[in-house]
Design a protein around this motif. Structure first.
Motif, PDB file in Angstrom:
ATOM      1  N   THR A  79     -26.263  66.666  11.954  1.00 44.36           N
ATOM      2  CA  THR A  79     -26.761  66.584  13.325  1.00 44.36           C
ATOM      3  C   THR A  79     -25.731  65.956  14.246  1.00 44.36           C
ATOM      4  O   THR A  79     -24.853  65.207  13.805  1.00 44.36           O
ATOM      5  CB  THR A  79     -28.054  65.757  13.394  1.00 44.36           C
ATOM      6  N   TYR A  82     -25.846  65.461  22.219  1.00 41.72           N
ATOM      7  CA  TYR A  82     -25.120  65.409  23.493  1.00 41.72           C
ATOM      8  C   TYR A  82     -26.115  64.993  24.563  1.00 41.72           C
ATOM      9  O   TYR A  82     -27.081  65.703  24.855  1.00 41.72           O
ATOM     10  CB  TYR A  82     -24.514  66.772  23.830  1.00 41.72           C
ATOM     11  N   PHE A 101     -29.187  67.485  24.274  1.00 41.24           N
ATOM     12  CA  PHE A 101     -29.045  68.704  23.484  1.00 41.24           C
ATOM     13  C   PHE A 101     -29.016  68.268  22.022  1.00 41.24           C
ATOM     14  O   PHE A 101     -28.031  67.670  21.566  1.00 41.24           O
ATOM     15  CB  PHE A 101     -27.774  69.461  23.844  1.00 41.24           C
ATOM     16  N   PHE A 102     -30.071  68.564  21.291  1.00 40.80           N
ATOM     17  CA  PHE A 102     -30.217  68.123  19.912  1.00 40.80           C
ATOM     18  C   PHE A 102     -29.789  69.264  18.987  1.00 40.80           C
ATOM     19  O   PHE A 102     -30.378  70.350  18.999  1.00 40.80           O
ATOM     20  CB  PHE A 102     -31.666  67.722  19.628  1.00 40.80           C
ATOM     21  N   ARG A 103     -28.754  69.003  18.190  1.00 43.78           N
ATOM     22  CA  ARG A 103     -28.151  70.039  17.367  1.00 43.78           C
ATOM     23  C   ARG A 103     -28.330  69.710  15.890  1.00 43.78           C
ATOM     24  O   ARG A 103     -28.075  68.576  15.457  1.00 43.78           O
ATOM     25  CB  ARG A 103     -26.661  70.175  17.690  1.00 43.78           C
ATOM     26  N   GLN A 104     -28.710  70.715  15.111  1.00 41.80           N
ATOM     27  CA  GLN A 104     -28.876  70.599  13.666  1.00 41.80           C
ATOM     28  C   GLN A 104     -28.187  71.777  12.986  1.00 41.80           C
ATOM     29  O   GLN A 104     -28.227  72.905  13.494  1.00 41.80           O
ATOM     30  CB  GLN A 104     -30.363  70.597  13.286  1.00 41.80           C
ATOM     31  N   SER A 105     -27.588  71.489  11.856  1.00 40.55           N
ATOM     32  CA  SER A 105     -26.888  72.530  11.104  1.00 40.55           C
ATOM     33  C   SER A 105     -27.161  72.336   9.610  1.00 40.55           C
ATOM     34  O   SER A 105     -27.096  71.209   9.105  1.00 40.55           O
ATOM     35  CB  SER A 105     -25.378  72.476  11.385  1.00 40.55           C
ATOM     36  N   LYS A 153     -33.454  77.227  23.432  1.00 36.69           N
ATOM     37  CA  LYS A 153     -33.066  77.076  22.034  1.00 36.69           C
ATOM     38  C   LYS A 153     -31.922  78.031  21.730  1.00 36.69           C
ATOM     39  O   LYS A 153     -31.820  79.106  22.324  1.00 36.69           O
ATOM     40  CB  LYS A 153     -34.241  77.353  21.098  1.00 36.69           C
ATOM     41  N   LEU A 164     -26.836  77.132  12.818  1.00 37.00           N
ATOM     42  CA  LEU A 164     -26.743  76.128  13.882  1.00 37.00           C
ATOM     43  C   LEU A 164     -27.960  76.306  14.786  1.00 37.00           C
ATOM     44  O   LEU A 164     -28.160  77.376  15.370  1.00 37.00           O
ATOM     45  CB  LEU A 164     -25.459  76.291  14.687  1.00 37.00           C
ATOM     46  N   TYR A 165     -28.750  75.240  14.898  1.00 36.78           N
ATOM     47  CA  TYR A 165     -29.994  75.292  15.664  1.00 36.78           C
ATOM     48  C   TYR A 165     -29.944  74.185  16.716  1.00 36.78           C
ATOM     49  O   TYR A 165     -29.885  73.002  16.396  1.00 36.78           O
ATOM     50  CB  TYR A 165     -31.186  75.101  14.723  1.00 36.78           C
ATOM     51  N   THR A 166     -29.951  74.580  17.990  1.00 42.06           N
ATOM     52  CA  THR A 166     -29.833  73.644  19.110  1.00 42.06           C
ATOM     53  C   THR A 166     -31.008  73.829  20.046  1.00 42.06           C
ATOM     54  O   THR A 166     -31.424  74.969  20.314  1.00 42.06           O
ATOM     55  CB  THR A 166     -28.516  73.876  19.877  1.00 42.06           C
ATOM     56  N   ARG A 168     -32.960  71.897  23.719  1.00 36.52           N
ATOM     57  CA  ARG A 168     -32.906  70.901  24.792  1.00 36.52           C
ATOM     58  C   ARG A 168     -34.226  70.150  24.822  1.00 36.52           C
ATOM     59  O   ARG A 168     -35.297  70.754  24.906  1.00 36.52           O
ATOM     60  CB  ARG A 168     -32.653  71.570  26.137  1.00 36.52           C
TER      61      ARG A 168
END
Length: 487
Positions: A79, A82, A101-105, A153, A164-166, A168
């Protein structure tokens, strides 16, 4: 002849079979239009068709209820965050608002593919058909996923099965505050997230870009009026519950309160109120109305300031730095009122003694002397009646005027003075004697010694208090209160 007919029949049969086979198995890439064949587009060369077939093949038999590597390995979710805007912060509710902006991979072996593109951008609708982490925010009071104009999303699929899953999010999170040093306080507002159902034996979280760059704040992203965003510290914690141990990712945002607003709204009015209360020491102690107005008004003003200052704070059970300052200011103001009451009390008693009790004691020893002096003055005023109805009183001639009204007789001073008449006995000049009663009354206007001492003691003590107070709190290093079990 028979042979010729046989050849013709065989040729016709061959043509007929050829036409029949052509209708059953048409030629690929051509269509007959008006007796002419035209080429058709090759589906194998169309990317949309290719990836449609790939996705259909990947999702065929895919069970989004099962995590990747179930029963074989632990799923790693990387994760990073930003921060687009930070703030505002509510002191009364002890919470703050953050837009990220929450990002998970993560990697899912079931979604590997081989195609002309390494990274496949996908629509957010596919997210509901595949497995995604069940991430939630531990200290979040309310979180909003933005859906205008479409769900904000992003989903990307790499050919090796990495996703990659982002999204807001706007998060309202708790921020525990320790307000002992308010308004010179500093706070560490946490943002904690992790898996809701999977323990650390199934799913673990990692920072994708290390502990320094995994959380970044946009330049100019601070929306804080009363705070300065000093920085942030990220880490990882492990919490235990009755269902197992869970990995929790943490980010602490360090905030330092700006004191300017409170200096203008609270500190300066308190200081001016204390100075105003000390002005009464320079007023005459007989000015009871003026000094009463100073004392009562300043006490009421301090009460109003203390109530208004508390309205912007939660109802904590301990005293803050501002509470201590206002309590001392209130003590100075109230002490000034008590000082005036003390001075006024003794001033009233002094007036009573001068006018009643001690006045009589002072007059009694001199009562006979005063009567004797008055008799001597009457004897020294020898009146000699002349022919013109005038009297000579100690060298001054007064005439008796008899008007038409016989009942009214006036004495007028003559324009000319006659020399004093010498008498048989000699009179000595008597010096003027001051009335000791008047001397006693003069002590009523003297400045009280209590006022003289207060003019020096009160300002000096208040200055020393301010010096110690500001040196203690302004120069103290802010203490960030964070969790104790941070790893």
């Amino acid at each position: 002849m028979a042979a010729t007919l046989g050849k013709v029949a065989g040729f016709v049969a061959g043509v007929w079979i050829s036409l029949l086979l052509g209708n059953l198995f048409p030629q690929t890439g051509a269509v007959v239009v008006g007796g002419h064949r035209e080429p058709l587009p090759d589906d194998s060369r169309d990317n949309i068709t290719i990836f449609t077939r790939i996705l259909d093949r990947l999702l065929d038999g895919y069970d989004n209820r099962l995590r990747p590597g179930l029963g074989e390995s632990i799923t790693e979710v990387r994760t990073n965050i930003y921060v687009t805007s930070f703030g505002p912060v509510s002191d009364t509710d002890m919470e703050y608002t953050i837009d990220v902006f929450f990002r998970q991979s993560w990697r899912d072996e079931r979604l590997k593919f081989d195609g002309p593109m390494e990274v496949l951008p996908l629509n957010n609708l596919l997210a509901s058909k595949i497995w995604t982490p069940d991430t939630f925010f531990h200290n979040g009071k309310k979180s909003v996923a933005h859906n205008m104009t479409t769900p904000n999303k992003l989903l990307r699929l790499v050919d090796n099965g990495t996703l990659l899953y982002t999204m807001r999010l706007t998060i309202h999170a708790e921020c525990p505050m320790h307000l002992e040093d308010f308004p010179m306080d500093a706070h560490a507002c946490p943002l904690k997230f992790g898996s809701y159902a999977y323990t650390n034996n199934e799913v673990i979280y990692l920072w994708s870009q290390g502990d320094e760059k995994s959380v970044s704040v946009a330049e100019g992203g601070s929306r804080l009026n009363q705070y300065d965003l000093l920085g942030h510290v990220i880490g990882k914690e492990t919490i235990s519950s009755s269902t197992g141990e869970y990995v929790v990712m943490t980010t602490y945002f360090h905030l330092k309160r700006k004191i300017g607003y409170f200096v203008i709204q609270t500190y300066l009015p308190c200081i001016m109120t204390v100075i105003l209360s000390q002005v009464s020491f320079w007023l005459n102690r007989e000015s009871v109305p003026a000094r009463t107005v100073f004392g009562v008004t300043t006490v009421l003003t301090m009460t109003t300031l203390s109530i208004s200052a508390r309205n912007s704070l939660p109802k904590v059970a301990y005293a803050t730095a501002m509470d201590w300052f206002m309590a001392v200011c209130y003590a100075f103001v109230f002490s000034a009122l008590i000082e005036f009451a003390t001075v006024n009390y003794f001033t009233k008693r002094s007036w009573a003694w001068d006018g009643k009790k001690e006045g009589q004691e002072i007059r009694e020893p001199f009562q006979s002397n005063i009567a004797r002096i008055k008799d001597m003055r009457r004897e020294s005023a020898t009146l000699s009646k002349k022919a013109n109805n005038s009297f000579n009183i100690v060298g001054t001639t007064y005439a008796i005027n008899v008007g038409k009204d016989q009942g009214v007789t006036t004495i007028s001073k003559s324009a000319t003075t006659t020399p004093p008449v010498k008498h048989h006995h000699h009179h000595h000049h008597l010096p003027k004697m001051d009335d000791p009663y008047m001397e006693a009354r003069k002590s009523y206007n003297r400045v009280s010694k209590v006022d003289k001492i207060s003019r020096i003691i009160f300002p000096v003590l208040f200055f020393i208090f301010n010096l110690v107070y500001w040196a203690t709190y302004v120069n103290s290093k802010p203490v960030m209160m964070t969790s104790n079990n941070q790893n």
